[in-house]
Design a protein around this motif. Structure first.
Motif, mmCIF file in Angstrom:
data_model
loop_
_atom_site.group_PDB
_atom_site.id
_atom_site.type_symbol
_atom_site.label_atom_id
_atom_site.label_comp_id
_atom_site.label_asym_id
_atom_site.label_seq_id
_atom_site.Cartn_x
_atom_site.Cartn_y
_atom_site.Cartn_z
ATOM 1 N N ARG A 475 -10.397 46.289 96.881
ATOM 2 C CA ARG A 475 -10.560 47.139 97.419
ATOM 3 C C ARG A 475 -11.194 48.279 95.907
ATOM 4 N NH1 ARG A 475 -5.783 46.338 101.243
ATOM 5 N NH2 ARG A 475 -6.556 44.507 102.389
ATOM 6 N N GLU A 476 -10.299 47.696 95.265
ATOM 7 C CA GLU A 476 -9.950 48.773 93.493
ATOM 8 C C GLU A 476 -11.062 47.981 92.932
ATOM 9 O OE1 GLU A 476 -6.298 47.841 92.393
ATOM 10 O OE2 GLU A 476 -5.304 48.948 93.468
ATOM 11 N N ALA A 477 -12.284 46.646 93.179
ATOM 12 C CA ALA A 477 -13.063 47.126 92.852
ATOM 13 C C ALA A 477 -14.792 47.311 93.653
ATOM 14 C CB ALA A 477 -13.645 45.504 92.447
ATOM 15 N N GLY A 478 -14.270 47.533 94.377
ATOM 16 C CA GLY A 478 -15.829 48.349 95.460
ATOM 17 C C GLY A 478 -16.187 47.673 96.181
ATOM 18 N N ALA A 479 -15.553 47.257 97.028
ATOM 19 C CA ALA A 479 -15.490 46.419 98.662
ATOM 20 C C ALA A 479 -15.342 47.433 99.906
ATOM 21 C CB ALA A 479 -14.471 45.187 98.804
ATOM 22 N N GLU A 499 -24.419 45.099 98.524
ATOM 23 C CA GLU A 499 -25.154 43.866 97.544
ATOM 24 C C GLU A 499 -25.631 44.143 95.982
ATOM 25 O OE1 GLU A 499 -29.248 41.978 98.704
ATOM 26 O OE2 GLU A 499 -28.481 43.447 99.655
ATOM 27 N N SER A 500 -26.104 45.637 95.563
ATOM 28 C CA SER A 500 -25.741 45.661 94.550
ATOM 29 C C SER A 500 -25.451 45.481 94.005
ATOM 30 C CB SER A 500 -26.857 47.907 94.322
ATOM 31 O OG SER A 500 -25.732 48.871 94.341
ATOM 32 N N GLN A 501 -23.427 45.620 93.719
ATOM 33 C CA GLN A 501 -23.141 45.615 93.387
ATOM 34 C C GLN A 501 -21.699 44.363 92.651
ATOM 35 O OE1 GLN A 501 -20.129 48.945 93.903
ATOM 36 N NE2 GLN A 501 -21.693 50.376 94.359
ATOM 37 N N VAL A 502 -22.388 43.544 93.990
ATOM 38 C CA VAL A 502 -22.113 42.272 93.658
ATOM 39 C C VAL A 502 -21.679 41.573 92.107
ATOM 40 C CG1 VAL A 502 -22.392 39.531 94.259
ATOM 41 C CG2 VAL A 502 -23.033 41.381 95.749
ATOM 42 N N GLU A 503 -22.501 41.646 91.115
ATOM 43 C CA GLU A 503 -21.579 41.026 89.684
ATOM 44 C C GLU A 503 -21.049 41.775 89.178
ATOM 45 O OE1 GLU A 503 -24.553 40.404 85.834
ATOM 46 O OE2 GLU A 503 -26.112 40.605 87.541
ATOM 47 N N ALA A 504 -21.046 43.424 89.532
ATOM 48 C CA ALA A 504 -20.139 43.558 88.851
ATOM 49 C C ALA A 504 -19.236 43.712 89.286
ATOM 50 C CB ALA A 504 -20.812 45.581 88.487
ATOM 51 N N PHE A 505 -18.566 43.683 90.783
ATOM 52 C CA PHE A 505 -17.391 42.813 91.383
ATOM 53 C C PHE A 505 -16.535 41.730 90.883
ATOM 54 C CE2 PHE A 505 -15.437 41.148 95.237
ATOM 55 C CZ PHE A 505 -15.294 42.171 95.178
ATOM 56 N N ILE A 506 -17.691 41.079 91.412
ATOM 57 C CA ILE A 506 -16.856 39.660 90.577
ATOM 58 C C ILE A 506 -16.543 39.926 89.307
ATOM 59 C CG2 ILE A 506 -17.531 36.835 90.007
ATOM 60 C CD1 ILE A 506 -19.637 37.067 92.413
ATOM 61 N N ALA A 530 -20.695 34.280 95.823
ATOM 62 C CA ALA A 530 -21.752 35.162 97.153
ATOM 63 C C ALA A 530 -21.628 34.361 98.317
ATOM 64 C CB ALA A 530 -22.119 36.623 96.466
ATOM 65 N N THR A 531 -22.086 34.997 99.307
ATOM 66 C CA THR A 531 -22.840 33.576 100.725
ATOM 67 C C THR A 531 -23.157 34.369 101.731
ATOM 68 O OG1 THR A 531 -22.706 31.830 101.546
ATOM 69 C CG2 THR A 531 -20.557 33.284 101.559
ATOM 70 N N ARG A 532 -24.407 34.421 101.853
ATOM 71 C CA ARG A 532 -24.633 34.794 103.249
ATOM 72 C C ARG A 532 -24.795 33.954 104.362
ATOM 73 N NH1 ARG A 532 -27.868 39.082 101.852
ATOM 74 N NH2 ARG A 532 -28.520 39.258 99.395
#
Length: 543
Positions: A475-479, A499-506, A530-532
């Protein structure tokens, strides 16, 4: 989409790959499995059975109470290549791999050794020829081949009991990309894939078969099969693995019948699964965890029904969903109907809190409203013998206090969160909203996921320190929201991430979650990815 649809059998790899998603190199994996099978067994496989893992967005531990859930198949899966094995007409009968229906099972992972086993025919004592059934030893242990055996047992029981025909000897090679013990249902995927492999190899999926296997039948068979390894599953895992379709989350209901309908997520977000690296195995911890929660939930339903004046048969294991139905005189459930509509169910669930308070044991001193065995039997209205027969004779549990109140509180609140989540998704899709509106909807969905995590931790007590820490970091990382997924007590979290923040989030999660520090490249992608939503189980048939 219907539970009556047949299990898909592909003969064209392009059609198959188009349904699997894009984050994994499926072509390379399938080709490698095929080539390795030929190297090990000296022949090409006849079939490859595929079953995906699943991630549950919301609706934890309510499927066996017969409330709807919202999972999705993920792209990671279990693959089983298989082919019939020729057994010489004259061969030593004491060699297991020459026995009727014998199996040689290997695994691409080097830590798993070759397994050879065969079912034993059980004959009628009055007739040495007529086969009455089959026996297959399945220890309730954490071993990969036991999940394969569990799938096999179901096929033997369903299609070879009372028959003089024998199952076909088979060679099989297993590989998987679903992390074991992660809460992404690797065990259910293994059971579904092995069930499919044995059905296919024995001609039960062919067009010429007298009875086609439907998706609903495969779900029910796989549910029963997984019980052979000691897990009393509610059906969500198997239904998601079998009935999912690409690009959709599934709303799966179990009452009054199994149904599944696609639910579109608002655009602009993806799912990120993160393994806590605390391994959770339902089969090993069932007595204090999963199976105990099943018993607590079922007993809670009987006690609640009794206090509300709802009729329950003396040998009936009524569920919390059925209590709600009977309390409101729900109709249209005995003739294939759908029961009360979703809006009516939401209204009932909003009013059920006061009734759940009645599950607190009178005069108890236990700080978490736990009832002793003696208190629980008295609250049920059954005799000690009747109670044991209905609730304890079929499952092993280990507890001194049974928290009926907290379990029911979670189930009813979680069921309402699922319906709110689904309605918000459908309303957003129907309104053809802008991206700003989608973001607002995603934030609301995230709030529901966060509430679910709190309920899982506090009321159902299926979280753990690692999952609590990982969801907080997410949550603190942007989820938008983050919660445990699967049975809990370890395993994975699922986060709804822009979607635009997945790389930074991980990157941020990997830097802040202590067990991830030092992991890079492929090792890191194995634990957070990440998965769809992907397609459900299928079989590929080679020419």
């Amino acid at each position: 989409m219907s539970a009556q649809d047949p299990v898909p059998v592909f003969t064209n790899l392009n059609d198959l790959y188009a349904n699997l998603g894009t984050s994994l190199n499926h072509v390379e994996r399938w080709n490698n499995l095929t080539e390795e099978f030929e190297t090990r067994f000296g022949q090409r496989p006849t079939y490859i059975a595929r079953a995906p893992g699943r991630v549950n967005l919301i609706g934890e531990h309510i499927d066996y109470a017969l409330f709807g859930v919202l999972p999705a198949a993920i792209e990671r899966d279990i693959l089983i290549a298989c082919a019939p094995r020729e057994v010489p007409a004259v061969s030593p009968t004491d060699e297991e791999h020459h026995a009727p229906g014998s199996v040689i099972a290997e695994n691409l992972h080097p830590k798993y050794t070759r397994q050879v086993f065969a079912p034993a025919p059980k004959t009628n004592v009055d007739d040495d020829v007529h086969v009455e059934g089959w026996h297959l030893e399945i220890p309730q242990q954490l071993r990969w081949e036991n999940y394969v055996k569990a799938g096999y047992y179901g096929v033997l029981n369903e299609h070879f009991t009372g028959s003089t025909s024998h199952p076909i000897p088979v060679d099989m090679l297993v590989t998987g990309s679903v992390p074991a013990g992660s809460g992404l249902s690797s065990s259910a995927a293994m059971v579904v894939a092995s069930t499919l492999a044995f059905l296919a190899i024995n001609g039960k999926l062919d067009n010429s078969a007298e009875t086609k296997i439907t998706k609903g039948e495969l779900v029910k068979m796989s549910m029963e099969n997984e019980k052979r390894v000691g897990v009393n599953s509610g059906g969500m895992d198997q239904a998601a693995s079998v009935m999912s379709v690409p690009s959709s989350v599934l709303y799966i209901t179990f009452f009054p019948s199994l149904t599944a309908s696609p639910t579109p997520l608002p655009g602009g977000a993806v799912l990120v699964c993160a393994h806590s690296l605390k391994v959770s195995d339902k089969a090993l911890t069932a007595k204090q965890g999963y199976n105990l929660r099943v018993v607590e939930t079922l007993v809670g339903a009987r006690v609640l029904a009794r206090t509300l004046g709802v009729s329950v048969g003396p040998r009936e294991k009524i569920t919390l969903r059925e209590v709600v139905g009977r309390l409101t005189n729900e109709t249209d459930i005995g003739t294939g109907g759908a029961g009360m509509d979703v809006n009516a169910l939401m209204e009932v669930l909003k009013k059920v809190d006061d009734a759940v308070e009645k599950l607190k044991p009178v005069g108890t001193t236990h700080p978490e409203f736990g009832a002793t065995m003696e208190e629980m039997v008295e609250m049920s209205g059954l005799s000690k013998e009747e109670f044991h027969e209905v609730y304890m004779s079929w499952v092993e549990v280990d507890a001194t206090h049974f928290k009926l109140y907290k379990r029911a509180k979670h189930v009813y609140s979680e069921a309402l969160r699922v319906l709110k989540f689904r309605k918000l998704c459908l309303d957003t899709a129907a309104a053809a909203t802008s991206m700003d509106d989608n973001v607002a909807a995603l934030k609301e969905l995230g709030d529901l996921m966060n509430e679910s995590q709190t309920s899982c931790a506090d009321d159902f007590q299926c979280s753990c320190e690692e999952l609590d820490q990982l969801t907080q970091i997410a949550r603190e990382a942007g989820a938008y929201g983050s919660r445990l997924t699967g049975a809990g007590w370890g395993g994975c979290t699922v986060s709804l991430v822009p979607e635009s923040q997945v790389e930074a989030f991980i990157k941020q999660v990997s830097e802040r979650y202590p067990p991830y520090q030092g992991l890079e490249g492929e090792k890191l992608s194995e634990v957070i990815f990440a998965t769809r939503p992907s397609s459900g189980a299928c079989v590929y048939k080679f020419d």
